[in-house]
Design a protein around this motif. Structure first.
Motif, mmCIF file in Angstrom:
data_model
loop_
_atom_site.group_PDB
_atom_site.id
_atom_site.type_symbol
_atom_site.label_atom_id
_atom_site.label_comp_id
_atom_site.label_asym_id
_atom_site.label_seq_id
_atom_site.Cartn_x
_atom_site.Cartn_y
_atom_site.Cartn_z
ATOM 1 N N MET A 59 0.997 -1.213 -0.039
ATOM 2 C CA MET A 59 0.081 -0.017 0.091
ATOM 3 C C MET A 59 0.959 0.919 -0.145
ATOM 4 O O MET A 59 1.682 1.877 0.840
ATOM 5 C CB MET A 59 -0.593 0.389 1.157
ATOM 6 C CG MET A 59 -2.165 -1.343 1.239
ATOM 7 S SD MET A 59 -3.003 -1.262 2.647
ATOM 8 C CE MET A 59 -3.586 -0.195 2.860
ATOM 9 N N MET A 60 1.350 1.821 -1.112
ATOM 10 C CA MET A 60 1.199 2.992 -1.377
ATOM 11 C C MET A 60 0.387 4.168 -1.992
ATOM 12 O O MET A 60 0.046 3.299 -2.870
ATOM 13 C CB MET A 60 2.961 2.874 -2.142
ATOM 14 C CG MET A 60 3.829 1.537 -0.859
ATOM 15 S SD MET A 60 5.753 1.641 -1.437
ATOM 16 C CE MET A 60 4.898 0.194 -3.043
ATOM 17 N N PRO A 61 1.352 5.510 -2.227
ATOM 18 C CA PRO A 61 0.824 6.581 -3.042
ATOM 19 C C PRO A 61 1.050 6.042 -4.150
ATOM 20 O O PRO A 61 2.384 5.659 -4.227
ATOM 21 C CB PRO A 61 0.395 7.836 -2.208
ATOM 22 C CG PRO A 61 1.955 7.545 -1.357
ATOM 23 C CD PRO A 61 1.812 5.917 -0.909
ATOM 24 N N GLY A 62 1.121 6.792 -5.696
ATOM 25 C CA GLY A 62 1.642 6.493 -6.636
ATOM 26 C C GLY A 62 1.082 5.381 -6.995
ATOM 27 O O GLY A 62 0.324 4.884 -7.044
ATOM 28 N N ASP A 64 1.249 1.611 -6.192
ATOM 29 C CA ASP A 64 1.441 0.410 -6.070
ATOM 30 C C ASP A 64 2.115 -0.357 -5.658
ATOM 31 O O ASP A 64 2.540 -0.804 -6.985
ATOM 32 C CB ASP A 64 0.171 0.202 -5.512
ATOM 33 C CG ASP A 64 -0.368 -0.681 -5.564
ATOM 34 O OD1 ASP A 64 -0.679 -0.899 -6.874
ATOM 35 O OD2 ASP A 64 -1.911 -0.352 -5.833
ATOM 36 N N GLY A 66 1.507 -3.886 -6.382
ATOM 37 C CA GLY A 66 1.529 -4.823 -6.868
ATOM 38 C C GLY A 66 1.159 -4.733 -8.426
ATOM 39 O O GLY A 66 1.472 -5.137 -9.117
#
Lengths: 123, 750
Positions: A59-62, A64, A66
């Motif tokens: 789970m990351m901004p920009g 992600d 996956g």
């Protein structure tokens, strides 16, 4: 191969995670590069030459984790091993679905982290 | 059985004659037996002649009851005893004698007693048998007192059953010359009589005979009566001359026929169904009022007695007049069949038609038609079936599909066109229109639907077409309208409007159920995501602290890392504390317990302080932050809560700002202070501008951005608690803009 020859790319939007992982891996003899999201990781991968292992948050901004992993598997870097490292409750399932080599669920035990890195960054 | 009884009677009489047996004692005042005579002495255990001159007490020593009675009679008190000796019964009478002493008479009554018992048994048997006869049997004594009276004639004539009643009392006129009395008297004189006797509206054939005891003496009468009323009625005409008899018979027949006819006519007129009787040539023989009313036929026309005229008048009222005519013609050619069919009228009425041949013997002389108006029954049945189908269809959670199916159902049975409209922000949104194949009708104009949308069911005309429009509403606001256009020739009634309104209620209920279902599913999903994100939010800081502590403890990290590790732990500790505070705030907001401490706060100064805490994050993200203020920026607010607002807004701007510049401004007026936080990041879609303030809502996927999705919800709760408002905008130039408006002074209500 000496650990100094192994570069680990740590991809996580949480700065403290990036830093603490960097400390323990560098102290264990690895070269550590960090990236704040998938996009950052992608450019680091291209500009830093050989990467032995990617520790990847989901789970990351920009971009992600996956999406990044999907791109990776369809690129010339498709052989780079990836260990997913996330606090998400479905981390193992997601990691397997995405074709990651391994997974670590946050909070990570230090021994488990070092063991995974030893195992998958062996080259 | 009766014969056996009579045989027993004779045997008993012989027995009595044979057994005989009586005895007489005369006892003087001193108790000495003076006379002892009779053939019954031996039976009493006394030797004749051997007792005279003896004290009676010595003779009767073995008979204490007799001795006691003798003492009583010698004291002047007569007595009577029944003695049972060796299976024989003696009746013993004790009578005082004039001048003292007593006379004792003993009589052997064994046979006569048995005879009386047998007579009673025979009478009981006879009574049972006579209860089944239509006549009566009785016996009398010589005074013509009824000693026995039984038979069903007592019921048909209503004769009272008083005990001891005389024959004279049976005759109401008390006429001594009444044949019944005379015949009884003749029987007592020894002459039996048979005669016919009318009595209490019935006619009886009677026989009265004497009853004799042994020896031929007449002790009463026996009578038998048979009810011959029916036969007597039939014979009443006998004896008249042939012409008179014929006339009498004809008169009687006519009278009976008239009576039968009046019964038949009353039955026809009382019938709830319309009845019509026609002969094989189609001439009307009879009909009732209900028939005329059902078909709307003027009485004068019915009086013309011509079936053809009637058929012409009525068949035009029907949906399928040709089928009706065919049915009638077929039945006129097949006389001997029954028929049943259903007639449907153009005006919606439904009749059941039933007919049977009218016969005299085996010969068909006409046909009886019966018509029943089953419109209401059919309507209720149809309504029940319709709602059963509609309810089943509306049970689906796919409401649009369900409404489409219901519209098809409506079109199948009720309408040429069915339209469903939903209330929308800008008036009406047509959800669907379903028409019958080849329907020529236009879709209704919007005005009536607007009336329905405001909750008013409407019946209206669109050109020649009858239409109705009803609201889709339950107890809450109207959510749409259902509009129907009637098939050509049909005019909607208030019953149709009722039916459509009920359908509207059910459809609205279905829509509401689906909405609630979606909302509950959405809430469930949001909560699941909340739990997932919460876990992520906790695990992140814990992971950092964990690795730092384990690295130091296990010696992976040397002592030089200690200050940096402590920084990490302190930072993550703050993060976790903030996280827990946020959760607690949510609980408070939801319970309406968010507390405020008002003090004088300079908002511009407060923003500067909070912004300074984000130096590290700004540096990492690459965003620059500009801060501007204008006008008075001091107000009565809660400092801690306002810091929460600014922290949340700045945190979001950095998080979603994509490293681009962020502008913060505080502009003060006398009555309003406005805080604006503007970033140039990913922005917010228009659809999310309002929901973004709801709990667990976020404008972007939690996969990409952490956070509980509670920040803006808390911001809004705080701002509202301070008497202000907050809104989000998505400028066309990109990014997001949050504007908080706060009154600088506490209003009276806050």
């Amino acid at each position: 191969m000496a650990r100094r020859d192994r570069t680990i790319l740590v991809v996580d939007d949480d700065e403290d995670i990036r830093e603490t992982v960097r400390w323990v891996l560098e102290s264990s003899g690895y070269v550590v590069k960090t990236a704040v999201d998938g996009n950052d990781a992608w450019s680091k991968l291209h500009s830093n030459g050989q990467v032995s292992l990617i520790l990847l948050d989901l789970m990351m901004p920009g971009m992600d984790g996956g999406r990044f992993l999907t791109l990776l598997r369809n690129s010339r870097h498709d052989k780079v091993p990836v260990v997913v490292m996330s606090g998400h409750h479905a981390t193992p399932e997601t990691a397997q679905e995405l074709g990651a080599e391994g997974w670590l669920v946050k909070p990570v035990e230090l021994d488990d982290l070092l063991e995974s890195v030893r195992k998958f960054a062996a080259g | 059985m009766q014969m056996v009884g009579m045989a027993d009677l004779h045997t008993s009489e012989h027995g009595q004659a044979r057994e005989g047996g009586s005895a007489v004692f005369v006892v003087d005042a001193s108790g000495v037996v003076r006379v002892a005579e009779g053939d019954g002495l031996a039976a009493l255990g006394i030797q004749a002649g051997g007792v005279t001159g003896h004290f009676a007490s010595s003779i009767l020593g073995s008979r204490p009851r007799m001795l006691a009675a003798l003492h009583r009679v010698l004291a002047g008190e007569p007595d009577r005893l029944d003695l049972a000796i060796d299976h024989q019964t003696f009746e013993v009478r004790f009578e005082p004698r004039t001048g003292g002493g007593a006379l004792v008479l003993a009589q052997n009554v064994t046979a006569s007693r048995r005879l009386r018992l047998e007579e009673r048994a025979a009478e009981r048997f006879l009574a049972r048998a006579l209860r089944a006869t239509t006549g009566a049997v009785w016996t009398t004594d010589r005074e013509l007192r009824l000693t026995f009276l039984q038979g069903r004639a007592l019921d048909t004539t209503g004769v009272p059953r008083a005990e001891g009643m005389t024959v004279q009392e049976l005759v109401s006129a008390r006429d001594p010359n009444d044949p019944l009395i005379l015949r009884h008297l003749e029987a007592l004189g020894g002459t039996g009589q048979s005669f016919r006797y009318p009595y209490r509206g019935r006619c009886f054939e009677m026989a009265i005979d004497p009853v004799r005891v042994a020896g031929g003496a007449i002790r009463g009468c026996v009578g038998v009566a048979l009810d011959v009323t029916a036969r007597a009625d039939a014979e009443s005409c006998h004896g008249l001359p042939p012409e008179a008899r014929e006339a009498a018979v004809a008169k009687e027949t006519t009278r009976r026929l008239e009576r039968s006819l009046s019964v038949a006519r009353a039955a026809i007129d009382a019938a709830a169904d319309g009845l019509l009787v026609v002969d094989p040539q189609g001439h009307i023989v009879a009909y009732n009022q209900r028939f005329l009313a059902l078909w709307g036929i003027p009485r004068e026309l019915a009086e013309e007695r011509d079936d053809t005229t009637l058929v012409r008048l009525v068949h035009e009222q029907l949906e399928d007049p040709q089928a009706f005519l065919r049915g009638v013609r077929d039945l006129y050619t097949s006389h001997d069949v029954e028929s049943f069919d259903v007639l449907r009228f153009k005006d919606g009425r439904v009749f059941e038609r039933y007919s049977i041949p009218q016969k005299v013997g085996d010969h068909v002389v006409g046909r009886v038609w019966s018509f029943r108006d089953v419109t209401e029954r059919e309507r209720l049945l149809h309504r029940a079936e319709f709602f059963a189908d509609a309810t089943r269809l509306l049970g689906s959670l796919d409401v649009e599909k369900a409404l489409d199916s219901v519209a098809h159902l409506v079109v199948k049975s009720l309408a040429e066109v069915c339209a469903v409209d939903l209330a929308a922000d800008l008036g009406v949104r047509r959800l669907l229109v379903v028409s019958r194949p080849g329907a020529q009708v236009k879709t209704p104009s919007p005005e009536p639907q607007l009336a329905a949308l405001s909750g008013h069911p409407t019946l209206f005309m669109m050109g020649d077409a009858s239409c109705l429009s009803v609201p889709l509403s339950t107890s809450g606001p109207t959510i749409g309208a259902l509009t129907l256009v009637a098939p050509p020739g049909r005019r909607y009634t208030s019953a149709d409007l009722d039916l459509a309104m009920e359908l509207g209620r059910r459809a609205a209920l279905s829509l509401e159920n689906a909405r609630l279902y979606r909302a509950s599913q959405e809430a469930l999903r949001a909560r699941e995501e909340f739990v997932s994100v919460a876990a992520h939010e906790i695990r992140g800081p814990v992971a950092s602290m964990h690795l730092a502590v384990q690295g130091l403890r296990q010696g992976v990290l040397d002592g030089g890392f200690l200050p940096r590790a402590l920084d990490v732990i302190e930072r993550e500790d703050r993060r976790l504390t903030r996280f827990v505070d946020e959760l607690l705030d949510i609980t408070k907001v939801r319970a309406g317990r968010l507390a405020f401490t008002f003090e004088s706060v300079d908002l511009a100064e407060l923003v500067r302080t909070v912004a300074s805490r984000f130096t590290a994050e700004l540096s990492t993200s690459g965003s620059s932050l500009s801060l501007a203020s204008r006008g008075p920026t001091v107000g009565q607010w809660d400092r801690f809560r306002l810091e929460q607002v600014v922290t949340n807004l700045l945190s979001n701007a950095i998080k979603f700002g994509q490293g681009r510049p962020i502008d913060v401004s505080v502009v003060g007026h006398d009555d309003l202070t406005t805080l604006t936080v503007r970033d140039r990041g990913i922005g917010i879609s228009t659809a999310m501008l309002e929901p973004i303030f709801q709990p667990f809502e976020r404008a972007v996927s939690s996969r990409h951005y952490g956070g509980l999705g509670l920040g803006l919800y808390i911001v809004q709760a705080i701002v509202q608690g301070l008497g202000g408002k907050v809104k989000a905008e998505s400028p066309t130039s990109g990014g997001a803009c949050f504007q908080v408006e706060l009154p600088p002074k506490r209003s009276a209500g806050s």
